[in-house]
Design an enzyme around this catalytic site. Structure first.
Site, mmCIF file in Angstrom:
data_model
loop_
_atom_site.group_PDB
_atom_site.id
_atom_site.type_symbol
_atom_site.label_atom_id
_atom_site.label_comp_id
_atom_site.label_asym_id
_atom_site.label_seq_id
_atom_site.Cartn_x
_atom_site.Cartn_y
_atom_site.Cartn_z
ATOM 1 N N ASP A 1 43.590 47.018 31.204
ATOM 2 C CA ASP A 1 42.449 46.466 30.470
ATOM 3 C C ASP A 1 42.300 47.082 29.083
ATOM 4 O OD1 ASP A 1 41.824 44.592 32.396
ATOM 5 O OD2 ASP A 1 40.632 46.018 33.558
ATOM 6 N N ASP B 1 30.373 54.439 33.875
ATOM 7 C CA ASP B 1 31.218 54.835 32.742
ATOM 8 C C ASP B 1 30.720 54.296 31.406
ATOM 9 O OD1 ASP B 1 32.923 56.415 34.170
ATOM 10 O OD2 ASP B 1 34.372 54.813 34.555
ATOM 11 N N SER C 1 36.923 50.550 42.762
ATOM 12 C CA SER C 1 36.710 50.031 41.412
ATOM 13 C C SER C 1 36.881 48.521 41.502
ATOM 14 C CB SER C 1 37.741 50.630 40.458
ATOM 15 O OG SER C 1 37.779 49.854 39.288
ATOM 16 N N ARG D 1 39.210 39.491 29.845
ATOM 17 C CA ARG D 1 39.189 40.443 28.721
ATOM 18 C C ARG D 1 39.211 39.758 27.350
ATOM 19 N NH1 ARG D 1 37.824 42.488 32.896
ATOM 20 N NH2 ARG D 1 37.943 44.710 33.359
HETATM 21 N N1 ARG Z 1 45.387 45.195 38.050
HETATM 22 C C1 ARG Z 1 44.562 44.078 37.667
HETATM 23 C C2 ARG Z 1 44.863 43.682 36.248
HETATM 24 O O1 ARG Z 1 45.393 44.450 35.532
HETATM 25 C C3 ARG Z 1 43.113 44.337 37.909
HETATM 26 C C4 ARG Z 1 42.442 45.336 37.054
HETATM 27 C C5 ARG Z 1 41.077 45.519 37.584
HETATM 28 N N2 ARG Z 1 40.295 46.391 36.805
HETATM 29 C C6 ARG Z 1 39.385 47.170 37.359
HETATM 30 N N3 ARG Z 1 38.647 47.864 36.575
HETATM 31 N N4 ARG Z 1 39.224 47.275 38.656
HETATM 32 O O2 ARG Z 1 44.600 42.579 35.849
#
Ligand code: ARG
Length: 405
Positions: free
Chosen positions: A128, A14, A179, A99
């Site tokens: 994210d 991506d 993912s 992040r």
């Molecule tokens: N749900 C988790 C969070 O919001 C993990 C997100 C993981 N992101 C990913 N691109 N797999 O912190």
């Protein structure tokens, strides 16, 4: 004027496609910034240099890698340990913690390269995007934020075709089922069979918590003012302690979470996390606090902990409330110094076997029932009588008049 955009670049499909897409759609110069937050290179089998080269192949004007592993450990994992971070009582904020680190470096590089915008590869369904954008607005409100993957409406196959059309070498990302987001603090796994909350989570994407031994692992974690400083008496950096625990506790199968959580954007999501180091450190730290924190302080802290986790989960790392709670948390850690002895029994069980601290509020003379007792028993009778005076009065004047429901 051509735009100059600093993109958070992971090297995956991506964000590789995003480089070319931003060039084509915005006539932009793209600076790819990859932030090393301690993700193991063996998940991709790639070196950072391979990732840089892919960014150039996709059309990036510049591609840089920032080493933020220790920063992640010292400035993000340490406060999470202090706050015993557990979103919805469980999740130690693996992705949510990385992040803000990435945002900080994006903004910094935007200054270095005099860019007018930053960009990320998140879709519109996750947390994210919230963390990237709210974080950027906190640190650099003048910057634009582009989220190409939210706009382009490409399926995974479309992206693969797009990459092929522009000769972007996408490596193994083609056949991806899950993912996976990864950093020093753990791994977050989504998609595939995990999307059925009734289905047993597949073991195939697991790495950190794959059981690799049938022997128990015993170890001692030492803290200094809430900061992990040594493992089995050997002084180490926080990052190395986390890595060691990921290996040693993880080898017994400890550290996996399978949960349904509430995303900030209103979606319930089934997630699998692997975070042995994080969960071991938080369990040890919380146990040491049981020994060292005064009762009222401990109880008030416990009320603020879920709030801290929620703020960080919701992308509010850089916010006044989060800062203020951090100041409180730091103050609480002054005497959280000592050792915690732990045993991990495969598959996946943790036992805290013992704890000690030079500042322990545990007082053997007060606690013991044997001859060493120093507790003044005669003080109790009056204390308990006053403690119960209110309800005794209530009983006599109201309950006994039949008003008790
Ligand atoms: N749900 C988790 C969070 O919001 C993990 C997100 C993981 N992101 C990913 N691109 N797999 O912190």
């Amino acid at each position: 004027m051509t735009e100059r955009i600093v993109l958070a670049y992971s090297g995956g499909l991506d964000t590789s496609v995003a480089i070319r897409w931003l060039i084509e759609e915005h006539d932009a110069e793209v600076i790819a910034v990859s932030v090393d937050v301690g993700q193991s290179s063996d998940s991709t089998g790639e070196e950072w240099e391979d990732i840089r080269q892919r960014a150039f192949a996709a059309g990036a004007k510049e591609a840089i890698v920032v080493d933020a592993r220790d920063e992640m450990a010292n400035e993000y994992c340490v406060p999470a340990i202090a706050a015993n971070a557990a979103y919805e009582g469980k999740y130690p904020l693996v992705s949510a913690l990385s992040r803000p680190v990435i945002v900080k470096h994006l903004v910094e590089q935007a200054r270095v390269f005099d860019a007018n915008a930053v960009a990320h590869g998140c879709t519109g369904k996750g947390n994210d995007q919230v963390r990237f954008e709210v974080g950027t607005r906190a640190l650099a409100p003048h910057l634009k934020v582009y989220a190409p993957a939210r706009l382009w409406g490409m399926t995974r196959e479309d992206s693969v075709d797009y990459a092929a059309k522009w000769n972007i070498p996408i490596g193994q990302s083609k056949a991806k089922i899950y993912s996976i987001d990864e950093n020093l603090w753990g791994r977050a796994i989504e998609c595939g069979a995990i999307e059925d909350p009734w289905a047993t989570a597949p073991s195939e994407p697991n790495t950190l918590t794959k059981v690799r031994t049938n022997e128990s692992v015993e170890l001692v974690i030492s803290f200094d003012q809430g900061v992990p400083v040594a493992l089995d008496g050997v002084t180490k950096t926080v990052a190395d302690i986390i890595d060691d625990l990921n290996l040693r506790a993880g080898s017994t199968g400890f550290g996996r979470l399978d949960m349904v959580e509430n995303r900030r954007v209103g979606i319930k999501s089934r997630e699998v996390y692997e975070c042995p180091g994080a969960l071991a450190l938080i369990a040890a730290h919380a146990d040491l606090e049981d020994l060292c924190l005064e009762r009222d302080l401990h109880h008030e802290k416990a009320r603020l902990e879920p709030r801290w986790a929620e703020l960080v989960y919701d992308g509010m790392w850089f916010s006044p409330l989060k800062q203020a709670i951090d100041a409180f948390m730091t103050e609480t850690q002054r005497f959280v110094t000592g050792d915690v002895r732990m045993r991990f029994d495969p598959p996946g069980a943790l036992h805290i076997e013992g704890r000690r601290s030079p500042y322990a509020l545990y007082d053997h003379g007060l606690a013991t029932y044997d001859a060493a007792d120093t507790f003044r028993h005669e003080d109790s009778a009056g204390f308990v009588r006053l403690w119960g005076l209110g309800v005794a009065t209530w009983s006599e004047k109201q309950l006994s008049k039949g008003s008790g429901r």
